[in-house]
Design a protein around this motif. Structure first.
Motif, PDB file in Angstrom:
ATOM      1  N   LEU A 213     -15.173-109.069 -49.661  1.00 55.99           N
ATOM      2  CA  LEU A 213     -16.144-108.815 -48.617  1.00 55.99           C
ATOM      3  C   LEU A 213     -15.657-109.545 -47.379  1.00 55.99           C
ATOM      4  O   LEU A 213     -15.454-110.768 -47.419  1.00 55.99           O
ATOM      5  N   VAL A 214     -15.478-108.816 -46.298  1.00 51.03           N
ATOM      6  CA  VAL A 214     -14.935-109.400 -45.081  1.00 51.03           C
ATOM      7  C   VAL A 214     -15.921-109.182 -43.946  1.00 51.03           C
ATOM      8  O   VAL A 214     -16.180-108.044 -43.552  1.00 51.03           O
ATOM      9  N   GLU A 215     -16.455-110.307 -43.434  1.00 51.74           N
ATOM     10  CA  GLU A 215     -17.432-110.242 -42.341  1.00 51.74           C
ATOM     11  C   GLU A 215     -16.729-110.382 -40.998  1.00 51.74           C
ATOM     12  O   GLU A 215     -15.661-110.984 -40.900  1.00 51.74           O
ATOM     13  N   SER A 216     -17.383-109.866 -39.988  1.00 50.63           N
ATOM     14  CA  SER A 216     -16.935-110.051 -38.615  1.00 50.63           C
ATOM     15  C   SER A 216     -18.122-109.890 -37.685  1.00 50.63           C
ATOM     16  O   SER A 216     -19.187-109.418 -38.100  1.00 50.63           O
ATOM     17  N   GLY A 217     -17.931-110.301 -36.424  1.00 50.58           N
ATOM     18  CA  GLY A 217     -18.957-110.064 -35.424  1.00 50.58           C
ATOM     19  C   GLY A 217     -19.737-111.275 -34.973  1.00 50.58           C
ATOM     20  O   GLY A 217     -20.570-111.176 -34.070  1.00 50.58           O
ATOM     21  N   GLY A 218     -19.498-112.419 -35.586  1.00 51.97           N
ATOM     22  CA  GLY A 218     -20.215-113.612 -35.152  1.00 51.97           C
ATOM     23  C   GLY A 218     -19.705-114.117 -33.812  1.00 51.97           C
ATOM     24  O   GLY A 218     -18.741-113.592 -33.256  1.00 51.97           O
ATOM     25  N   GLY A 219     -20.381-115.131 -33.285  1.00 52.79           N
ATOM     26  CA  GLY A 219     -19.963-115.702 -32.018  1.00 52.79           C
ATOM     27  C   GLY A 219     -21.060-116.503 -31.362  1.00 52.79           C
ATOM     28  O   GLY A 219     -22.085-116.808 -31.981  1.00 52.79           O
ATOM     29  N   LEU A 220     -20.827-116.822 -30.108  1.00 49.16           N
ATOM     30  CA  LEU A 220     -21.793-117.575 -29.296  1.00 49.16           C
ATOM     31  C   LEU A 220     -22.557-116.599 -28.403  1.00 49.16           C
ATOM     32  O   LEU A 220     -21.943-115.776 -27.709  1.00 49.16           O
ATOM     33  N   VAL A 221     -23.873-116.722 -28.420  1.00 56.54           N
ATOM     34  CA  VAL A 221     -24.698-115.832 -27.620  1.00 56.54           C
ATOM     35  C   VAL A 221     -25.869-116.625 -27.047  1.00 56.54           C
ATOM     36  O   VAL A 221     -26.329-117.599 -27.663  1.00 56.54           O
ATOM     37  N   GLN A 222     -26.333-116.231 -25.899  1.00 60.55           N
ATOM     38  CA  GLN A 222     -27.474-116.896 -25.287  1.00 60.55           C
ATOM     39  C   GLN A 222     -28.780-116.448 -25.940  1.00 60.55           C
ATOM     40  O   GLN A 222     -28.856-115.341 -26.489  1.00 60.55           O
ATOM     41  N   PRO A 223     -29.801-117.287 -25.887  1.00 64.37           N
ATOM     42  CA  PRO A 223     -31.115-116.860 -26.395  1.00 64.37           C
ATOM     43  C   PRO A 223     -31.550-115.542 -25.750  1.00 64.37           C
ATOM     44  O   PRO A 223     -31.373-115.339 -24.552  1.00 64.37           O
ATOM     45  N   GLY A 224     -32.089-114.660 -26.585  1.00 61.00           N
ATOM     46  CA  GLY A 224     -32.477-113.338 -26.126  1.00 61.00           C
ATOM     47  C   GLY A 224     -31.392-112.290 -26.250  1.00 61.00           C
ATOM     48  O   GLY A 224     -31.663-111.094 -26.077  1.00 61.00           O
ATOM     49  N   GLY A 225     -30.191-112.727 -26.548  1.00 67.76           N
ATOM     50  CA  GLY A 225     -29.073-111.808 -26.662  1.00 67.76           C
ATOM     51  C   GLY A 225     -28.999-111.120 -28.015  1.00 67.76           C
ATOM     52  O   GLY A 225     -29.856-111.313 -28.880  1.00 67.76           O
ATOM     53  N   SER A 226     -27.936-110.325 -28.194  1.00 68.26           N
ATOM     54  CA  SER A 226     -27.750-109.538 -29.409  1.00 68.26           C
ATOM     55  C   SER A 226     -26.342-109.701 -29.946  1.00 68.26           C
ATOM     56  O   SER A 226     -25.399-109.952 -29.189  1.00 68.26           O
ATOM     57  N   LEU A 227     -26.222-109.549 -31.243  1.00 65.75           N
ATOM     58  CA  LEU A 227     -24.939-109.490 -31.930  1.00 65.75           C
ATOM     59  C   LEU A 227     -25.063-108.486 -33.060  1.00 65.75           C
ATOM     60  O   LEU A 227     -26.160-108.292 -33.611  1.00 65.75           O
ATOM     61  N   ARG A 228     -23.933-107.895 -33.430  1.00 67.64           N
ATOM     62  CA  ARG A 228     -23.915-107.042 -34.612  1.00 67.64           C
ATOM     63  C   ARG A 228     -22.838-107.552 -35.566  1.00 67.64           C
ATOM     64  O   ARG A 228     -21.662-107.600 -35.207  1.00 67.64           O
ATOM     65  N   LEU A 229     -23.270-107.934 -36.745  1.00 63.40           N
ATOM     66  CA  LEU A 229     -22.360-108.369 -37.782  1.00 63.40           C
ATOM     67  C   LEU A 229     -21.955-107.178 -38.642  1.00 63.40           C
ATOM     68  O   LEU A 229     -22.753-106.278 -38.883  1.00 63.40           O
ATOM     69  N   SER A 230     -20.709-107.217 -39.102  1.00 66.63           N
ATOM     70  CA  SER A 230     -20.197-106.185 -39.993  1.00 66.63           C
ATOM     71  C   SER A 230     -19.630-106.833 -41.246  1.00 66.63           C
ATOM     72  O   SER A 230     -19.121-107.956 -41.196  1.00 66.63           O
ATOM     73  N   CYS A 231     -19.706-106.113 -42.345  1.00 66.01           N
ATOM     74  CA  CYS A 231     -19.129-106.579 -43.609  1.00 66.01           C
ATOM     75  C   CYS A 231     -18.537-105.378 -44.329  1.00 66.01           C
ATOM     76  O   CYS A 231     -19.270-104.459 -44.705  1.00 66.01           O
ATOM     77  N   THR A 232     -17.236-105.392 -44.506  1.00 63.61           N
ATOM     78  CA  THR A 232     -16.551-104.317 -45.216  1.00 63.61           C
ATOM     79  C   THR A 232     -16.285-104.748 -46.649  1.00 63.61           C
ATOM     80  O   THR A 232     -15.759-105.842 -46.882  1.00 63.61           O
ATOM     81  N   VAL A 233     -16.650-103.872 -47.574  1.00 63.88           N
ATOM     82  CA  VAL A 233     -16.545-104.160 -49.001  1.00 63.88           C
ATOM     83  C   VAL A 233     -15.392-103.372 -49.597  1.00 63.88           C
ATOM     84  O   VAL A 233     -15.357-102.142 -49.477  1.00 63.88           O
ATOM     85  N   SER A 234     -14.470-104.052 -50.221  1.00 61.63           N
ATOM     86  CA  SER A 234     -13.363-103.370 -50.879  1.00 61.63           C
ATOM     87  C   SER A 234     -13.355-103.731 -52.357  1.00 61.63           C
ATOM     88  O   SER A 234     -13.957-104.731 -52.765  1.00 61.63           O
ATOM     89  N   GLY A 235     -12.662-102.906 -53.147  1.00 52.90           N
ATOM     90  CA  GLY A 235     -12.586-103.178 -54.567  1.00 52.90           C
ATOM     91  C   GLY A 235     -13.347-102.188 -55.423  1.00 52.90           C
ATOM     92  O   GLY A 235     -13.609-102.434 -56.593  1.00 52.90           O
ATOM     93  N   ASN A 236     -13.728-101.047 -54.813  1.00 55.24           N
ATOM     94  CA  ASN A 236     -14.336 -99.948 -55.577  1.00 55.24           C
ATOM     95  C   ASN A 236     -15.663-100.319 -56.225  1.00 55.24           C
ATOM     96  O   ASN A 236     -15.966 -99.858 -57.331  1.00 55.24           O
ATOM     97  N   ILE A 237     -16.435-101.158 -55.562  1.00 55.66           N
ATOM     98  CA  ILE A 237     -17.741-101.498 -56.119  1.00 55.66           C
ATOM     99  C   ILE A 237     -18.885-100.992 -55.270  1.00 55.66           C
ATOM    100  O   ILE A 237     -20.046-101.158 -55.614  1.00 55.66           O
ATOM    101  N   TRP A 238     -18.558-100.369 -54.128  1.00 55.85           N
ATOM    102  CA  TRP A 238     -19.592-100.004 -53.156  1.00 55.85           C
ATOM    103  C   TRP A 238     -20.763 -99.261 -53.805  1.00 55.85           C
ATOM    104  O   TRP A 238     -21.926 -99.523 -53.514  1.00 55.85           O
ATOM    105  N   ALA A 239     -20.446 -98.314 -54.672  1.00 53.81           N
ATOM    106  CA  ALA A 239     -21.489 -97.460 -55.258  1.00 53.81           C
ATOM    107  C   ALA A 239     -22.329 -98.180 -56.306  1.00 53.81           C
ATOM    108  O   ALA A 239     -23.339 -97.640 -56.768  1.00 53.81           O
ATOM    109  N   PHE A 240     -21.943 -99.390 -56.654  1.00 51.33           N
ATOM    110  CA  PHE A 240     -22.580-100.062 -57.791  1.00 51.33           C
ATOM    111  C   PHE A 240     -23.334-101.324 -57.392  1.00 51.33           C
ATOM    112  O   PHE A 240     -23.779-102.071 -58.269  1.00 51.33           O
ATOM    113  N   VAL A 241     -23.461-101.580 -56.109  1.00 49.67           N
ATOM    114  CA  VAL A 241     -24.041-102.848 -55.690  1.00 49.67           C
ATOM    115  C   VAL A 241     -25.156-102.660 -54.685  1.00 49.67           C
ATOM    116  O   VAL A 241     -25.176-101.685 -53.922  1.00 49.67           O
TER     117      VAL A 241
END
Length: 116
Positions: free
Chosen positions: A4-32
């Motif tokens: 599982l590999v996350e990305s998208g974090g960082g520094l943001v001011q109050p009131g701001g927005s971020l979008r985190l992503s997590c890509t899942v590898s290893g052929n388990i997507w359908a089972f979790v």
């Protein structure tokens, strides 16, 4: 090998927005079921949002109305859209995949800092 590999974090001011992503590898997507957790300094890791294999979603009360969990099944990726961020949202955010046997897989975490 499951990863599982996350990305998208960082520094943001109050009131701001971020979008985190997590890509899942290893052929388990359908089972979790997938989730986002977070751990603030000096605190225990806590659940933030979940999305099941069927696509049912839930977010905890602390972020309801501000955070949205979603997924792209074509890309085996789960997202956490975070809006109206507050300093209390500062934490390391972790992606989690749980099998039907309650085995957990975790990402390495991505840091989110909300500060002016």
């Amino acid at each position: 090998q499951v990863q599982l590999v996350e990305s998208g974090g960082g520094l943001v001011q109050p009131g701001g927005s971020l979008r985190l992503s997590c890509t899942v590898s290893g052929n388990i997507w359908a089972f979790v079921d997938l989730a986002w957790y977070r751990q603030a300094p000096g605190k225990q890791r806590e659940l933030v949002a979940t999305i099941t294999k069927r696509g049912d979603t839930n977010v905890v009360d602390a972020v309801k109305g501000r955070f949205i969990i979603s997924r792209d099944t074509a890309k085996d990726t789960v997202f956490l859209q975070m809006n109206s961020l507050e300093p209390a949202d500062t934490a390391v955010y972790y992606c989690n995949a749980r099998t039907i046997y309650s085995r957990d897989f975790w990402g390495q975490g991505t840091q989110v800092i909300v500060s002016s």
